[in-house]
Design a protein around this motif. Structure first.
Motif, PDB file in Angstrom:
ATOM      1  N   GLN A   1       1.887   2.531  -9.804  1.00 49.93           N
ATOM      2  CA  GLN A   1       0.762   1.620 -10.061  1.00 49.93           C
ATOM      3  C   GLN A   1       0.969   0.816 -11.343  1.00 49.93           C
ATOM      4  OE1 GLN A   1      -2.673   1.627  -7.861  1.00 49.93           O
ATOM      5  NE2 GLN A   1      -1.683  -0.262  -8.500  1.00 49.93           N
ATOM      6  N   SER A   2       1.604   1.439 -12.362  1.00 47.44           N
ATOM      7  CA  SER A   2       1.793   0.691 -13.612  1.00 47.44           C
ATOM      8  C   SER A   2       2.996  -0.256 -13.516  1.00 47.44           C
ATOM      9  CB  SER A   2       1.948   1.635 -14.802  1.00 47.44           C
ATOM     10  OG  SER A   2       3.072   2.460 -14.611  1.00 47.44           O
ATOM     11  N   SER A   3       3.910  -0.008 -12.581  1.00 45.86           N
ATOM     12  CA  SER A   3       5.053  -0.928 -12.424  1.00 45.86           C
ATOM     13  C   SER A   3       4.639  -2.155 -11.632  1.00 45.86           C
ATOM     14  CB  SER A   3       6.209  -0.242 -11.687  1.00 45.86           C
ATOM     15  OG  SER A   3       6.602   0.910 -12.350  1.00 45.86           O
ATOM     16  N   ASP A   4       3.645  -2.022 -10.780  1.00 45.13           N
ATOM     17  CA  ASP A   4       3.196  -3.175  -9.993  1.00 45.13           C
ATOM     18  C   ASP A   4       1.686  -3.057  -9.781  1.00 45.13           C
ATOM     19  OD1 ASP A   4       2.667  -5.192  -8.266  1.00 45.13           O
ATOM     20  OD2 ASP A   4       3.839  -4.381  -6.586  1.00 45.13           O
ATOM     21  N   SER A   5       0.952  -3.737 -10.651  1.00 48.74           N
ATOM     22  CA  SER A   5      -0.510  -3.575 -10.606  1.00 48.74           C
ATOM     23  C   SER A   5      -1.114  -4.177  -9.341  1.00 48.74           C
ATOM     24  CB  SER A   5      -1.145  -4.175 -11.853  1.00 48.74           C
ATOM     25  OG  SER A   5      -0.772  -5.527 -11.943  1.00 48.74           O
ATOM     26  N   ASN A   6      -0.331  -4.981  -8.611  1.00 45.68           N
ATOM     27  CA  ASN A   6      -0.864  -5.556  -7.362  1.00 45.68           C
ATOM     28  C   ASN A   6      -0.804  -4.570  -6.201  1.00 45.68           C
ATOM     29  OD1 ASN A   6      -1.453  -8.054  -8.470  1.00 45.68           O
ATOM     30  ND2 ASN A   6       0.704  -8.687  -8.303  1.00 45.68           N
ATOM     31  N   SER A   7      -0.067  -3.501  -6.389  1.00 46.42           N
ATOM     32  CA  SER A   7       0.011  -2.500  -5.312  1.00 46.42           C
ATOM     33  C   SER A   7      -1.263  -1.668  -5.279  1.00 46.42           C
ATOM     34  CB  SER A   7       1.180  -1.544  -5.555  1.00 46.42           C
ATOM     35  OG  SER A   7       2.372  -2.224  -5.377  1.00 46.42           O
ATOM     36  N   GLU A   8      -1.499  -1.088  -4.123  1.00 48.29           N
ATOM     37  CA  GLU A   8      -2.632  -0.158  -4.013  1.00 48.29           C
ATOM     38  C   GLU A   8      -2.038   1.237  -3.831  1.00 48.29           C
ATOM     39  OE1 GLU A   8      -4.922  -0.666  -0.456  1.00 48.29           O
ATOM     40  OE2 GLU A   8      -6.402   0.824  -1.065  1.00 48.29           O
TER      41      GLU A   8
ATOM     42  N   GLU B   1      -4.310   8.431 -17.321  1.00 49.00           N
ATOM     43  CA  GLU B   1      -3.365   7.363 -16.923  1.00 49.00           C
ATOM     44  C   GLU B   1      -3.679   6.881 -15.508  1.00 49.00           C
ATOM     45  OE1 GLU B   1      -0.558   5.693 -18.452  1.00 49.00           O
ATOM     46  OE2 GLU B   1      -1.780   6.377 -20.119  1.00 49.00           O
ATOM     47  N   CYS B   2      -4.035   7.815 -14.643  1.00 52.13           N
ATOM     48  CA  CYS B   2      -4.390   7.447 -13.266  1.00 52.13           C
ATOM     49  C   CYS B   2      -5.643   6.578 -13.258  1.00 52.13           C
ATOM     50  CB  CYS B   2      -4.625   8.693 -12.424  1.00 52.13           C
ATOM     51  SG  CYS B   2      -3.155   9.244 -11.601  1.00 52.13           S
ATOM     52  N   ASP B   3      -6.619   6.979 -14.063  1.00 54.56           N
ATOM     53  CA  ASP B   3      -7.861   6.186 -14.151  1.00 54.56           C
ATOM     54  C   ASP B   3      -7.547   4.796 -14.680  1.00 54.56           C
ATOM     55  OD1 ASP B   3      -9.259   8.334 -13.285  1.00 54.56           O
ATOM     56  OD2 ASP B   3     -10.072   8.912 -15.249  1.00 54.56           O
ATOM     57  N   LYS B   4      -6.757   4.744 -15.748  1.00 60.32           N
ATOM     58  CA  LYS B   4      -6.429   3.466 -16.395  1.00 60.32           C
ATOM     59  C   LYS B   4      -5.789   2.496 -15.408  1.00 60.32           C
ATOM     60  CE  LYS B   4      -3.144   2.253 -19.862  1.00 60.32           C
ATOM     61  NZ  LYS B   4      -2.248   2.860 -20.838  1.00 60.32           N
ATOM     62  N   HIS B   5      -4.901   3.027 -14.582  1.00 58.80           N
ATOM     63  CA  HIS B   5      -4.179   2.150 -13.642  1.00 58.80           C
ATOM     64  C   HIS B   5      -4.855   2.075 -12.276  1.00 58.80           C
ATOM     65  CE1 HIS B   5      -0.995   1.457 -16.495  1.00 58.80           C
ATOM     66  NE2 HIS B   5      -0.926   2.758 -16.728  1.00 58.80           N
ATOM     67  N   LYS B   6      -6.011   2.689 -12.191  1.00 58.06           N
ATOM     68  CA  LYS B   6      -6.832   2.622 -10.970  1.00 58.06           C
ATOM     69  C   LYS B   6      -6.114   3.172  -9.734  1.00 58.06           C
ATOM     70  CE  LYS B   6     -10.025  -0.818 -12.607  1.00 58.06           C
ATOM     71  NZ  LYS B   6      -9.538  -0.828 -13.993  1.00 58.06           N
ATOM     72  N   VAL B   7      -5.509   4.330  -9.912  1.00 54.84           N
ATOM     73  CA  VAL B   7      -4.953   5.048  -8.765  1.00 54.84           C
ATOM     74  C   VAL B   7      -6.147   5.686  -8.049  1.00 54.84           C
ATOM     75  CG1 VAL B   7      -3.564   7.050  -8.055  1.00 54.84           C
ATOM     76  CG2 VAL B   7      -2.754   5.566  -9.908  1.00 54.84           C
ATOM     77  N   SER B   8      -6.183   5.537  -6.738  1.00 58.29           N
ATOM     78  CA  SER B   8      -7.322   6.138  -6.039  1.00 58.29           C
ATOM     79  C   SER B   8      -6.927   7.538  -5.549  1.00 58.29           C
ATOM     80  CB  SER B   8      -7.703   5.173  -4.912  1.00 58.29           C
ATOM     81  OG  SER B   8      -8.042   5.836  -3.781  1.00 58.29           O
ATOM     82  N   ILE B   9      -7.744   8.533  -5.900  1.00 55.86           N
ATOM     83  CA  ILE B   9      -7.422   9.920  -5.504  1.00 55.86           C
ATOM     84  C   ILE B   9      -8.378  10.362  -4.404  1.00 55.86           C
ATOM     85  CG2 ILE B   9      -7.174  12.320  -6.282  1.00 55.86           C
ATOM     86  CD1 ILE B   9      -6.543  11.272  -9.074  1.00 55.86           C
TER      87      ILE B   9
ATOM     88  N   ARG C   1       0.868  -1.188   0.000  1.00 58.13           N
ATOM     89  CA  ARG C   1       0.000   0.000   0.000  1.00 58.13           C
ATOM     90  C   ARG C   1       0.902   1.235   0.000  1.00 58.13           C
ATOM     91  NH1 ARG C   1      -4.587   1.489   4.289  1.00 58.13           N
ATOM     92  NH2 ARG C   1      -6.207   1.953   2.779  1.00 58.13           N
ATOM     93  N   ILE C   2       0.749   2.046  -1.022  1.00 54.89           N
ATOM     94  CA  ILE C   2       1.621   3.226  -1.135  1.00 54.89           C
ATOM     95  C   ILE C   2       0.774   4.492  -1.120  1.00 54.89           C
ATOM     96  CG2 ILE C   2       3.327   4.396  -2.623  1.00 54.89           C
ATOM     97  CD1 ILE C   2       3.829   1.526  -3.796  1.00 54.89           C
TER      98      ILE C   2
ATOM     99  N   GLY D   1       8.260   6.755  -7.821  1.00 61.10           N
ATOM    100  CA  GLY D   1       7.211   5.771  -8.113  1.00 61.10           C
ATOM    101  C   GLY D   1       7.793   4.403  -8.414  1.00 61.10           C
ATOM    102  N   LYS D   2       8.795   4.377  -9.250  1.00 61.76           N
ATOM    103  CA  LYS D   2       9.372   3.099  -9.686  1.00 61.76           C
ATOM    104  C   LYS D   2      10.020   2.354  -8.517  1.00 61.76           C
ATOM    105  CE  LYS D   2      12.293   1.530 -13.522  1.00 61.76           C
ATOM    106  NZ  LYS D   2      11.639   0.298 -13.708  1.00 61.76           N
ATOM    107  N   ASN D   3      10.760   3.098  -7.698  1.00 67.97           N
ATOM    108  CA  ASN D   3      11.496   2.442  -6.610  1.00 67.97           C
ATOM    109  C   ASN D   3      10.617   2.100  -5.409  1.00 67.97           C
ATOM    110  OD1 ASN D   3      14.454   2.261  -7.437  1.00 67.97           O
ATOM    111  ND2 ASN D   3      13.860   4.315  -8.081  1.00 67.97           N
TER     112      ASN D   3
END
Ligand SMILES: Cc1cc2nc3c(=O)[nH]c(=O)nc-3n(C[C@H](O)[C@H](O)[C@H](O)COP(=O)(O)OP(=O)(O)OC[C@H]3O[C@@H](n4cnc5c(N)ncnc54)[C@H](O)[C@@H]3O)c2cc1C
Length: 397
Positions: free
Chosen positions: A20-27, A120-128, A2-3, A392-394
């Motif tokens: 979110q796009s580097s690890d789709s299992n993350s929230e 991009e945020c919507d596509k990767h389901k980032v919650s705002i 969870r980030i 984000g990546k790290n």
């Protein structure tokens, strides 16, 4: 995993999308204190958004940052201007380069950049989470607690620049070092100088020197209704942000109007003294005519006399006003201009390859909250894209 991302500006969005796009299992949850995101992107570049700069040499690029150039040099090896252009292109946003190397979306509209980042945020389901200011973070053995309420594994802080240190108390509270924030990229106010009557006039190649200091910068100078602006002034304000704050923004600027050396001015004046033409009509220094007439008037020379009637004393006064003109600055302004904060999180506490804090594992920083700032030209957003991407990546590794 969870980030939490704190701050919905350019850096926070880049960090959120990359994580979110580097690890789709993350929230990935983005906390934004206001009810709007990407506010500065919207108003940036006069509404056109100067996304980056077409400077594709890392060492040259790094020279555009009065603070943080050395740190960014390492970070740019992972993501720099070329990657920014490709990143947006791959997402359907083409950038164009202008004559001075600034890069804008071909739409000439900052909304294009906002739409791209939001989709991009919507596509990767980032919650705002809007209207969710983060007031404190507490490091735990395995993660962090936000606002005494939300538990996360990692945090990326992208809360932007703040000219007031009090606003950063929540970061001081967890032992982070902060370089005192002061404004950078401002214009000079000179209400007592009548040159402001020439508002709108641009001298194309001027050298500006802050009296009593080594600060000296070259470039176009714009006269405004409050004082002076344009690249030469903005560069002085950026490189001299701390020095000028120390002077409480009261100082004298010396202007060399055509950026020539004294001998060249003398030579040109001597050559022109052979001419029968009226001074008002013969301006050999590539200056806008209104400015030329203003300078002639300032030294009390009758602009209707011919060059060959210019006596020695007046010739010297002309040399002086062209080479070493002086104006009194008594405050600064950021009105309608790009402005940034000099100062922020001390870079020696941050790993330049990952943006992770050396003090708190799992805590990352990106964007203007860091003690990084650039001159105008797309360099500030480039720093946000680079540091946001790396954080984000790290964070998901
Ligand atoms: C008028 C103007 C024009 C500019 N034009 C350009 C340009 O064309 N090109 C360029 O390169 N640079 C430009 N800049 C500079 C550039 O906009 C910034 O350097 C860049 O936006 C910094 O991005 P950031 O994400 O770090 O911070 P910000 O864009 O400031 O975003 C930070 C976000 O965090 C939120 N936030 C703050 N604290 C908290 C908290 N505690 N909890 C939750 N949320 C929080 C804020 O509300 C904000 O949305 C301009 C600046 C200005 C003011």
């Amino acid at each position: 995993m969870r980030i939490a991302i704190i701050g919905g500006g350019a850096a926070g969005f880049m960090a959120a999308i990359t994580a979110q796009s580097s690890d789709s299992n993350s929230e990935v949850i983005l906390f934004e204190k206001s009810n709007k995101v990407l506010n500065k992107v919207k108003i940036s570049g006069g509404g056109r958004c100067n996304v980056t700069n077409a400077c594709f040499s890392i060492s040259e690029l790094a020279k555009n940052y009065p603070r943080g150039g050395g740190f960014l040099k390492k970070a740019f090896n992972h993501f720099y201007t070329k990657d920014t252009v490709e990143w947006f292109e791959q997402r359907g946003v083409e950038l164009k380069k202008e004559d001075d190397n600034r890069m804008f979306p071909i739409s000439n509209n900052s909304q294009t950049i906002i739409d791209c980042l939001k989709s991009e945020c919507d596509k990767h389901k980032v919650s705002i989470k809007y209207q969710n200011p983060v007031k404190n973070i507490k490091p735990l053995e395995n993660g962090y607690m936000i606002n005494n309420d939300v538990l996360v594994d990692k945090i990326i802080i992208a809360s932007g620049g703040s000219p007031k240190i009090e606003a950063l108390q929540w970061l001081l509270d967890i032992g982070l070092e902060i370089e005192k924030p002061v404004p950078s990229l401002f214009t000079f106010n000179m209400p007592n100088e009548d040159i402001i009557d020439l508002m709108g006039v641009v001298a194309p190649n001027v050298s500006v020197h802050i009296q009593g200091d080594k600060l000296k910068h070259i470039g176009p100078l714009l006269i405004t209704h409050w004082g002076m602006s344009g690249p030469a002034i903005l560069k002085c304000s950026a490189w001299g942000a701390r020095i000028l704050a120390g002077k409480n923004y009261k100082f004298n600027v010396q202007v060399n109007w055509s950026n020539l050396n004294e001998l060249d001015y003398k030579e040109i004046i001597k050559e022109n003294k052979k001419s029968y033409r009226i001074i008002a009509n013969k301006n050999p220094f590539n200056l806008p005519n209104r400015l030329w007439l203003y300078l002639i008037k300032k030294i009390d020379v009758d602009s209707k006399i011919s060059w060959n009637k210019l006596d020695k004393k007046s010739g010297n006064k002309l040399l002086n006003v062209l080479f070493n003109d002086s104006y009194q600055v008594n405050s600064k302004t950021t009105f309608k201009e790009e402005f940034v904060t000099c100062g922020g999180i001390s870079l020696h506490q941050i790993n330049p390859n990952t943006m992770e804090s050396k003090i708190h594992k799992g805590l990352y920083f990106c964007g203007e909250i860091l003690d990084i700032d650039g001159v105008t030209g797309g360099f500030n957003f480039q720093s946000a894209w680079t540091t946001g991407y790396l954080a984000g990546k790290n964070s998901v590794i």
